[in-house]
Design a protein around this motif. Sequence first.
Motif, PDB file in Angstrom:
ATOM      1  N   SER A 276       6.348  -9.398  -5.873  1.00  0.00           N
ATOM      2  CA  SER A 276       6.941  -8.573  -6.941  1.00  0.00           C
ATOM      3  C   SER A 276       7.407  -9.435  -8.103  1.00  0.00           C
ATOM      4  CB  SER A 276       8.127  -7.774  -6.399  1.00  0.00           C
ATOM      5  OG  SER A 276       7.718  -6.918  -5.377  1.00  0.00           O
ATOM      6  N   PHE A 277       8.095 -10.534  -7.779  1.00  0.00           N
ATOM      7  CA  PHE A 277       8.574 -11.430  -8.831  1.00  0.00           C
ATOM      8  C   PHE A 277       7.406 -12.001  -9.635  1.00  0.00           C
ATOM      9  CE2 PHE A 277       9.973 -15.504 -10.529  1.00  0.00           C
ATOM     10  CZ  PHE A 277      11.158 -15.133 -11.168  1.00  0.00           C
ATOM     11  N   LEU A 278       6.354 -12.417  -8.943  1.00  0.00           N
ATOM     12  CA  LEU A 278       5.196 -12.983  -9.630  1.00  0.00           C
ATOM     13  C   LEU A 278       4.502 -11.946 -10.505  1.00  0.00           C
ATOM     14  CD1 LEU A 278       3.721 -15.151  -6.745  1.00  0.00           C
ATOM     15  CD2 LEU A 278       4.809 -15.989  -8.848  1.00  0.00           C
ATOM     16  N   LEU A 279       4.378 -10.722 -10.002  1.00  0.00           N
ATOM     17  CA  LEU A 279       3.754  -9.663 -10.805  1.00  0.00           C
ATOM     18  C   LEU A 279       4.562  -9.354 -12.048  1.00  0.00           C
ATOM     19  CD1 LEU A 279       2.452  -7.218  -8.065  1.00  0.00           C
ATOM     20  CD2 LEU A 279       1.079  -8.473  -9.731  1.00  0.00           C
TER      21      LEU A 279
ATOM     22  N   ILE B 190       1.456  -9.389   2.966  1.00  0.00           N
ATOM     23  CA  ILE B 190       2.151  -8.099   3.081  1.00  0.00           C
ATOM     24  C   ILE B 190       1.361  -7.159   3.985  1.00  0.00           C
ATOM     25  CG2 ILE B 190       2.772  -6.010   1.790  1.00  0.00           C
ATOM     26  CD1 ILE B 190       3.449  -7.956  -0.594  1.00  0.00           C
ATOM     27  N   ALA B 191       0.074  -7.038   3.744  1.00  0.00           N
ATOM     28  CA  ALA B 191      -0.765  -6.140   4.547  1.00  0.00           C
ATOM     29  C   ALA B 191      -0.791  -6.571   6.011  1.00  0.00           C
ATOM     30  CB  ALA B 191      -2.178  -6.097   3.982  1.00  0.00           C
ATOM     31  N   THR B 192      -0.908  -7.877   6.226  1.00  0.00           N
ATOM     32  CA  THR B 192      -0.960  -8.391   7.602  1.00  0.00           C
ATOM     33  C   THR B 192       0.355  -8.153   8.337  1.00  0.00           C
ATOM     34  OG1 THR B 192      -2.516 -10.069   6.871  1.00  0.00           O
ATOM     35  CG2 THR B 192      -1.471 -10.434   8.987  1.00  0.00           C
TER      36      THR B 192
ATOM     37  N   LEU C  79      -3.509 -16.388  -7.725  1.00  0.00           N
ATOM     38  CA  LEU C  79      -3.852 -16.650  -6.326  1.00  0.00           C
ATOM     39  C   LEU C  79      -2.653 -16.404  -5.422  1.00  0.00           C
ATOM     40  CD1 LEU C  79      -6.044 -19.867  -6.651  1.00  0.00           C
ATOM     41  CD2 LEU C  79      -6.797 -17.507  -6.282  1.00  0.00           C
ATOM     42  N   ALA C  80      -1.462 -16.705  -5.928  1.00  0.00           N
ATOM     43  CA  ALA C  80      -0.248 -16.434  -5.154  1.00  0.00           C
ATOM     44  C   ALA C  80      -0.045 -14.930  -4.991  1.00  0.00           C
ATOM     45  CB  ALA C  80       0.964 -17.074  -5.821  1.00  0.00           C
ATOM     46  N   VAL C  81      -0.329 -14.185  -6.024  1.00  0.00           N
ATOM     47  CA  VAL C  81      -0.205 -12.721  -5.932  1.00  0.00           C
ATOM     48  C   VAL C  81      -1.189 -12.181  -4.896  1.00  0.00           C
ATOM     49  CG1 VAL C  81      -0.539 -10.548  -7.184  1.00  0.00           C
ATOM     50  CG2 VAL C  81       0.659 -12.454  -8.287  1.00  0.00           C
ATOM     51  N   LEU C  82      -2.432 -12.624  -4.963  1.00  0.00           N
ATOM     52  CA  LEU C  82      -3.434 -12.169  -3.998  1.00  0.00           C
ATOM     53  C   LEU C  82      -3.068 -12.607  -2.577  1.00  0.00           C
ATOM     54  CD1 LEU C  82      -6.660 -12.890  -6.073  1.00  0.00           C
ATOM     55  CD2 LEU C  82      -5.547 -10.675  -5.692  1.00  0.00           C
ATOM     56  N   GLY C  83      -2.594 -13.839  -2.433  1.00  0.00           N
ATOM     57  CA  GLY C  83      -2.144 -14.313  -1.122  1.00  0.00           C
ATOM     58  C   GLY C  83      -0.974 -13.496  -0.604  1.00  0.00           C
TER      59      GLY C  83
ATOM     60  N   ILE D 171       9.277  -8.926   3.988  1.00  0.00           N
ATOM     61  CA  ILE D 171      10.248  -8.875   2.892  1.00  0.00           C
ATOM     62  C   ILE D 171      10.067 -10.063   1.956  1.00  0.00           C
ATOM     63  CG2 ILE D 171      12.719  -9.029   2.348  1.00  0.00           C
ATOM     64  CD1 ILE D 171      13.156  -7.402   5.014  1.00  0.00           C
ATOM     65  N   ALA D 172       9.879 -11.258   2.529  1.00  0.00           N
ATOM     66  CA  ALA D 172       9.657 -12.443   1.697  1.00  0.00           C
ATOM     67  C   ALA D 172       8.397 -12.274   0.850  1.00  0.00           C
ATOM     68  CB  ALA D 172       9.560 -13.691   2.569  1.00  0.00           C
ATOM     69  N   GLY D 173       7.330 -11.757   1.459  1.00  0.00           N
ATOM     70  CA  GLY D 173       6.093 -11.522   0.722  1.00  0.00           C
ATOM     71  C   GLY D 173       6.268 -10.504  -0.386  1.00  0.00           C
TER      72      GLY D 173
END
Length: 122
Positions: free
Chosen positions: A116-119, A80-82, A71-75, A109-111
């Motif tokens: 990236s770290f979560l993936l 990022i897109a927004t 869910l964090a990755v999807l969030g 950048i934070a997103g």
Amino acid sequence: MSTIETAIPIVQGLLGLIMVGAGSAKIIGIDLAKKDFERYGYPEWFRFVTGGIEVIGGLGLLVGLVFAPILAVLGGILIIATMIGAILTHLFRVDDPLWRSVGPAIYLIAGLVVTSFLLLSF
């Protein structure tokens, strides 16, 4: 635990809270948000959609801290897109000065870092 492993959840939580707050302000319709979207030339419904995406993305980051990292990755992807959209709006749609893009760039950048770290953790 390394420094990055400590920092990522902190950044994730802060970004989640910021996005829930920013999105809520758009949904509620505080004057600043209304005036900004009018200045951008976007219809009112787009403010609600943008706010909803920010709230959902922020909640995904927050829930992902405790329950389901996916869910964090999807969030993170939603944020990022927004933020890419926000930067493009500031730079090209209304020709704002560059400093107006600094906030969205920091959130972008934070997103990117958190997502990236979560993936890479999967």
